[in-house]
Enzyme design. Sequence first.
Site, PDB file in Angstrom:
ATOM      1  N   SER A   6      39.920  70.526  25.476  1.00 40.35           N
ATOM      2  CA  SER A   6      40.994  71.299  26.116  1.00 40.35           C
ATOM      3  C   SER A   6      40.690  71.491  27.601  1.00 40.35           C
ATOM      4  CB  SER A   6      41.126  72.666  25.441  1.00 40.35           C
ATOM      5  OG  SER A   6      41.933  73.495  26.251  1.00 40.35           O
ATOM      6  N   HIS A  31      43.820  67.739  25.355  1.00 41.94           N
ATOM      7  CA  HIS A  31      44.652  68.885  24.964  1.00 41.94           C
ATOM      8  C   HIS A  31      44.951  69.726  26.210  1.00 41.94           C
ATOM      9  CE1 HIS A  31      46.092  71.812  21.941  1.00 41.94           C
ATOM     10  NE2 HIS A  31      45.575  72.758  22.733  1.00 41.94           N
ATOM     11  N   ASP A  33      46.756  73.234  27.510  1.00 44.46           N
ATOM     12  CA  ASP A  33      47.255  74.546  27.079  1.00 44.46           C
ATOM     13  C   ASP A  33      48.180  75.137  28.117  1.00 44.46           C
ATOM     14  OD1 ASP A  33      45.997  75.131  24.504  1.00 44.46           O
ATOM     15  OD2 ASP A  33      44.137  74.857  25.630  1.00 44.46           O
ATOM     16  N   MET A  35      50.464  78.174  29.184  1.00 42.05           N
ATOM     17  CA  MET A  35      50.673  79.605  28.904  1.00 42.05           C
ATOM     18  C   MET A  35      51.610  80.185  29.951  1.00 42.05           C
ATOM     19  SD  MET A  35      46.730  80.575  28.206  1.00 42.05           S
ATOM     20  CE  MET A  35      45.773  79.733  26.954  1.00 42.05           C
ATOM     21  N   HIS A  64      50.261  71.744  24.387  1.00 43.99           N
ATOM     22  CA  HIS A  64      50.420  72.918  23.525  1.00 43.99           C
ATOM     23  C   HIS A  64      51.177  73.998  24.304  1.00 43.99           C
ATOM     24  CE1 HIS A  64      48.074  76.281  21.150  1.00 43.99           C
ATOM     25  NE2 HIS A  64      49.374  76.330  20.956  1.00 43.99           N
ATOM     26  N   MET A  66      52.454  77.401  24.687  1.00 47.05           N
ATOM     27  CA  MET A  66      52.410  78.807  24.278  1.00 47.05           C
ATOM     28  C   MET A  66      53.398  79.520  25.186  1.00 47.05           C
ATOM     29  SD  MET A  66      48.328  78.992  23.825  1.00 47.05           S
ATOM     30  CE  MET A  66      48.111  77.459  24.692  1.00 47.05           C
ATOM     31  N   MET A 135      46.023  77.886  14.726  1.00 45.42           N
ATOM     32  CA  MET A 135      45.214  78.598  15.730  1.00 45.42           C
ATOM     33  C   MET A 135      44.089  79.336  15.006  1.00 45.42           C
ATOM     34  SD  MET A 135      46.537  78.193  18.911  1.00 45.42           S
ATOM     35  CE  MET A 135      45.150  79.089  19.509  1.00 45.42           C
ATOM     36  N   ASP A 173      42.337  74.927  16.592  1.00 39.92           N
ATOM     37  CA  ASP A 173      42.299  75.202  18.028  1.00 39.92           C
ATOM     38  C   ASP A 173      41.814  76.625  18.271  1.00 39.92           C
ATOM     39  OD1 ASP A 173      42.754  75.310  20.742  1.00 39.92           O
ATOM     40  OD2 ASP A 173      44.941  75.116  20.612  1.00 39.92           O
TER      41      ASP A 173
HETATM   42  C1  DX5 Z   1      43.686  79.169  23.290  1.00 40.13           C
HETATM   43  C2  DX5 Z   1      43.993  77.701  23.514  1.00 40.13           C
HETATM   44  C3  DX5 Z   1      42.869  76.790  23.150  1.00 40.13           C
HETATM   45  C4  DX5 Z   1      41.639  76.979  23.974  1.00 40.13           C
HETATM   46  C5  DX5 Z   1      40.440  76.572  23.170  1.00 40.13           C
HETATM   47  O1  DX5 Z   1      44.793  79.930  23.598  1.00 40.13           O
HETATM   48  O2  DX5 Z   1      45.113  77.296  22.754  1.00 40.13           O
HETATM   49  O3  DX5 Z   1      43.257  75.416  23.170  1.00 40.13           O
HETATM   50  O4  DX5 Z   1      41.663  76.241  25.156  1.00 40.13           O
HETATM   51  O5  DX5 Z   1      39.323  76.885  23.930  1.00 40.13           O
HETATM   52  P1  DX5 Z   1      37.919  77.246  23.300  1.00 40.13           P
HETATM   53  O6  DX5 Z   1      37.427  75.988  22.625  1.00 40.13           O
HETATM   54  O7  DX5 Z   1      37.150  77.642  24.476  1.00 40.13           O
HETATM   55  O8  DX5 Z   1      38.151  78.343  22.304  1.00 40.13           O
HETATM   56 ZN    ZN Z   2      45.629  74.866  22.529  1.00 39.22          ZN
END
Ligand code: DX5
Ligand code: ZN
Length: 227
Positions: A6, A31, A33, A35, A64, A66, A135, A173
């Site tokens: 990620s 990956h 993320d 947000m 991903h 969010m 998750m 994840d």
């Molecule tokens: C959390 C994300 C994850 C995160 C995982 O909200 O969706 O993808 O980056 O990171 P680690 O491996 O550090 O938990």
């Molecule tokens: Zn993620």
Amino acid sequence: MIIAPSLLASDFSRAGREAHRVDQSGADWLHLDIMDGHFVPNISFGPALVKAVRPFCKLPFDVHLMCEKPEILLEPFVQAGADHMIVHVELGEQVMQLIWKIKSFGKKVGLAMNPPTAIATVLPFLEKIDSLLIMTVNPGFGGQGFIEETLPKIQQAAEWRTERKLNFHIEVDGGINFQTAAECARVGADTFVSGTTLFSQRSMKAAVKKMRKIINAHDPALADLAV
Ligand code: DX5
Ligand code: ZN
């Protein structure tokens, strides 16, 4: 077995180089993320950064979302180079429409669920998705501890997948390190998102190799063959 580092855990001041590091690590997907500060209490990055790092990594981009309003973001992320688009089942009524919209762009569809969300919520969608992202932390931040109570959900998803002869990926994840990856593999996960663990190693290549060895050793399908 798929390993997806990620980018959230990378050094953002050198995002292109970090994406290239993933490209060279032997991992399978990158990956990303996204947000929005509404669906989760944090903001990460948007389509402009994804587009900027796209030339540095030839692996599939696993995006991903969010986000509270993913419908306004699908096209910009397609333009930026996304290959898979993951939306959250907690969005409720909009989910089916989002799935069709992602398909209409010719992209792979992922459906994500938060730790408190019951596994049955995803049942109506299983035949339409390419991956189910479970998750294993509450979304919003990297570097959190793995929530063990999510393991039965992984196991249930794997059972449904076998019973219904489906082949969606079961993606985990959050808090995935060498030990929790093994626990998830043992109950049926096949796709491992890992940020902090993989980016904190001096050699990501060695870390990916180590994680792959561990998850393969805990693959229940291979364990059956060995019996
Ligand atoms: C959390 C994300 C994850 C995160 C995982 O909200 O969706 O993808 O980056 O990171 P680690 O491996 O550090 O938990
Ligand atoms: Zn993620």
